[in-house]
Design an enzyme around this catalytic site. Structure first.
Site, PDB file in Angstrom:
ATOM      1  CG  PHE A  16      -2.029   0.878   1.271  1.00  0.00           C
ATOM      2  CD1 PHE A  16      -3.232   0.481   0.697  1.00  0.00           C
ATOM      3  CD2 PHE A  16      -1.949   2.126   1.863  1.00  0.00           C
ATOM      4  CE1 PHE A  16      -4.337   1.320   0.727  1.00  0.00           C
ATOM      5  CE2 PHE A  16      -3.054   2.969   1.881  1.00  0.00           C
ATOM      6  CZ  PHE A  16      -4.249   2.564   1.314  1.00  0.00           C
ATOM      7  CG  ASP A  24      -0.581  -1.674   7.311  1.00  0.00           C
ATOM      8  OD1 ASP A  24      -1.698  -2.008   7.763  1.00  0.00           O
ATOM      9  OD2 ASP A  24      -0.363  -0.582   6.768  1.00  0.00           O
ATOM     10  CE1 TYR A  52      -9.678   3.285   6.391  1.00  0.00           C
ATOM     11  CE2 TYR A  52      -8.919   4.525   8.301  1.00  0.00           C
ATOM     12  CZ  TYR A  52      -8.704   4.044   7.023  1.00  0.00           C
ATOM     13  OH  TYR A  52      -7.530   4.331   6.387  1.00  0.00           O
ATOM     14  CE  LYS A  53      -8.336   0.133   4.624  1.00  0.00           C
ATOM     15  NZ  LYS A  53      -6.884   0.174   4.587  1.00  0.00           N
ATOM     16  NE  ARG A  87      -9.834  -3.001  -3.028  1.00  0.00           N
ATOM     17  CZ  ARG A  87      -9.283  -2.281  -2.065  1.00  0.00           C
ATOM     18  NH1 ARG A  87      -8.180  -2.693  -1.464  1.00  0.00           N
ATOM     19  NH2 ARG A  87      -9.843  -1.162  -1.671  1.00  0.00           N
TER      20      ARG A  87
HETATM   21  C1  LIG Z   1      -6.249   1.351   4.720  1.00  0.00           C
HETATM   22  C2  LIG Z   1      -4.789   1.225   4.857  1.00  0.00           C
HETATM   23  C3  LIG Z   1      -4.023   2.250   5.387  1.00  0.00           C
HETATM   24  C4  LIG Z   1      -4.681   3.545   5.774  1.00  0.00           C
HETATM   25  O1  LIG Z   1      -3.834   4.484   6.322  1.00  0.00           O
HETATM   26  P1  LIG Z   1      -4.449   5.788   6.990  1.00  0.00           P
HETATM   27  O2  LIG Z   1      -3.289   6.383   7.656  1.00  0.00           O
HETATM   28  O3  LIG Z   1      -5.553   5.370   7.883  1.00  0.00           O
HETATM   29  O4  LIG Z   1      -4.997   6.653   5.894  1.00  0.00           O
HETATM   30  C5  LIG Z   1      -2.655   2.048   5.530  1.00  0.00           C
HETATM   31  N1  LIG Z   1      -2.086   0.888   5.139  1.00  0.00           N
HETATM   32  C6  LIG Z   1      -2.807  -0.115   4.613  1.00  0.00           C
HETATM   33  C7  LIG Z   1      -2.140  -1.386   4.198  1.00  0.00           C
HETATM   34  C8  LIG Z   1      -4.173   0.022   4.441  1.00  0.00           C
HETATM   35  O5  LIG Z   1      -4.886  -0.965   3.921  1.00  0.00           O
END
Ligand SMILES: *Cc1c(COP(=O)(O)O)cnc(C)c1O
Length: 427
Positions: A129, A210, A235-236, A387
């Site tokens: 990501f 992560d 939030y996911k 997805r």
């Molecule tokens: C959703 C997600 C993030 C989100 O980062 P924020 O700091 O909350 O914007 C980071 N890393 C991964 C792998 C994600 O899936």
């Protein structure tokens, strides 16, 4: 099996679903089939109630809410951390609610990345990501090191998945830190965290994950696997609401480590308000907090985590796997053949699959738009992935069948051709 046969099977599976009672506890956008819970989970009644309760205590208690609200805001980060720990196989004091995922990556990577001598490199992967890579590059630059030389991005053989053996081959005596995703955000591959942690630790290399794409969808054993640290968002799959406060995990063997980005909320709690200029860090993962917790952004999690406690993570994972399996079978059968031509980028083995399925199609962007016009909500990730996240708490097998029907109709009528090939700001 023809598409119609999957419909019967979907009905049967929905009737037998042990978690079916949870769906009515969530608000689904009216008239939609919502399959994007891996990007933003839905609001539950419990989350709305806990947010309302926090608003109420702000209204009636104001500043006294820090100690007198139920639960007291001053201890909310530790309390929610302790509750979330159960979802990831950690001790209660190893997890704390704090900040946001990217900030937590900065806080922990800068703590655990201690280059010395020839050990200067950070191992990550090229399918990561983007925010994770930005954070790693900036950690290197902060130390005057060139990411082009010191950031090792393990390559994918097929552009979609990673082979753990390739990752382990990148661990050597120049590696100072390994930081990887649990689930790849595009293909949905679940990495073998246990194996990776074992191999990293055998070489004396700290390893962090992560878990944003696995927390609340996949069972973790962070302690048993010996992972050094982890972060994930709220939030996911945890359904905490847009921009919800995030979580971090630090294995207790590191409780004595100095936080790289110190802040007063990382203090020993009963002396924080002594206002000493000498930071006295909390004796547990709480020391990696920085600022006052965002109470309003954490409030929905008070209710949302209760659903996981009731259902149990094992049941959630079991249903999630069953749903993604059903979806893959449905795509492999009636939607793989011409003219449909959908393929799947997600690994087939249960142990290598996270909570979503990545459908591959050359017209993915416009097909995703056509689905949205039909009020079916997946998301699109470039270049060619749709997805689909069937979430155990609120999706049904019948909705997956509906998705299949829509895909068939969209291709049959070449309906996607009516949409633009340019991507919107958020797709
Ligand atoms: C959703 C997600 C993030 C989100 O980062 P924020 O700091 O909350 O914007 C980071 N890393 C991964 C792998 C994600 O899936």
């Amino acid at each position: 099996m023809a598409l119609e046969d999957f419909r019967k099977e979907a009905r049967r599976l929905d009737r037998a679903d042990p978690l079916k009672e949870y769906r009515r506890l969530f608000f689904t956008p009216p008239g939609t089939v919502y399959l994007d819970g891996n990007s933003l989970g839905l609001l539950s009644r419990d989350a709305r109630a806990s947010l309302g309760k926090v608003l109420g205590s702000w209204k009636t208690l104001a500043v006294r809410g820090w100690l007198e609200a139920d639960p007291p805001w001053f201890h909310l980060a530790e309390r929610l951390g302790a509750r979330c720990a159960a979802l990831v196989g950690a001790d209660p004091d190893e997890v704390v609610l704090s900040g946001t995922t990217t900030v937590n990556i900065h806080a922990l990577v800068n703590t655990f990345y201690r280059p010395s001598g020839a050990r200067t490199k950070i191992v990550a992967d090229e399918l990561d990501f983007p925010t994770d890579i930005y954070a790693l590059k900036s950690a290197l630059r902060l130390r005057g090191l060139d990411p082009a030389e010191h950031l090792v991005l393990v390559r994918s053989r097929d552009g979609r998945t990673l082979d753990e053996r390739d990752i382990v081959r990148a661990f050597d005596d120049t590696t100072a830190l390994v930081f990887l995703p649990s689930v790849l955000y595009r293909s949905g591959q679940l990495l073998d965290m246990e194996l990776l942690a074992r191999e990293a630790r055998a070489r004396g290399i700290p390893i962090g994950f992560d878990c944003s794409h696995s927390a609340g969808a996949v069972s973790h054993e962070l302690d048993r696997w010996g992972v050094d640290f982890a972060v994930w968002c709220g939030y996911k799959y945890l359904n905490g609401g847009p921009g919800a406060t995030a979580f971090l995990y630090v294995n207790r063997r590191h409780f004595g480590a100095e936080p790289a980005l110190a802040g007063w909320f990382g203090s020993v709690k009963d002396r924080q308000f002594d206002m000493s200029l000498d930071f006295e860090p909390a004796p547990d993962a709480g020391r990696w907090q920085i600022s006052s917790p965002s109470i309003l952004n954490a409030a929905p999690l008070i209710g949302s985590l209760a659903l996981f406690e009731n259902a149990g993570m094992a049941a959630v994972r079991e249903k999630s796997l069953k749903m993604t399996r059903f979806l893959m079978d449905l795509v492999d059968g009636p939607l793989a053949a011409e003219p449909y031509g959908f393929t799947i980028a997600t690994p087939r083995e249960d142990a290598r699959r996270g909570g979503h399925v990545a459908l591959v199609h050359p017209e993915a962007l416009r097909i995703a738009e056509a689905l949205r016009a039909r009020k079916v909500i997946p998301d699109f990730r470039p270049p060619d992935i749709i997805r689909v996240a069937p979430v155990a708490f609120y999706n049904t097998y019948a909705e997956l069948w509906e998705l299949g029907r829509h895909l068939r109709e969209i291709v049959d009528g070449r309906e996607f051709e009516r949409f633009e090939t340019a991507r919107k700001a958020i797709s």
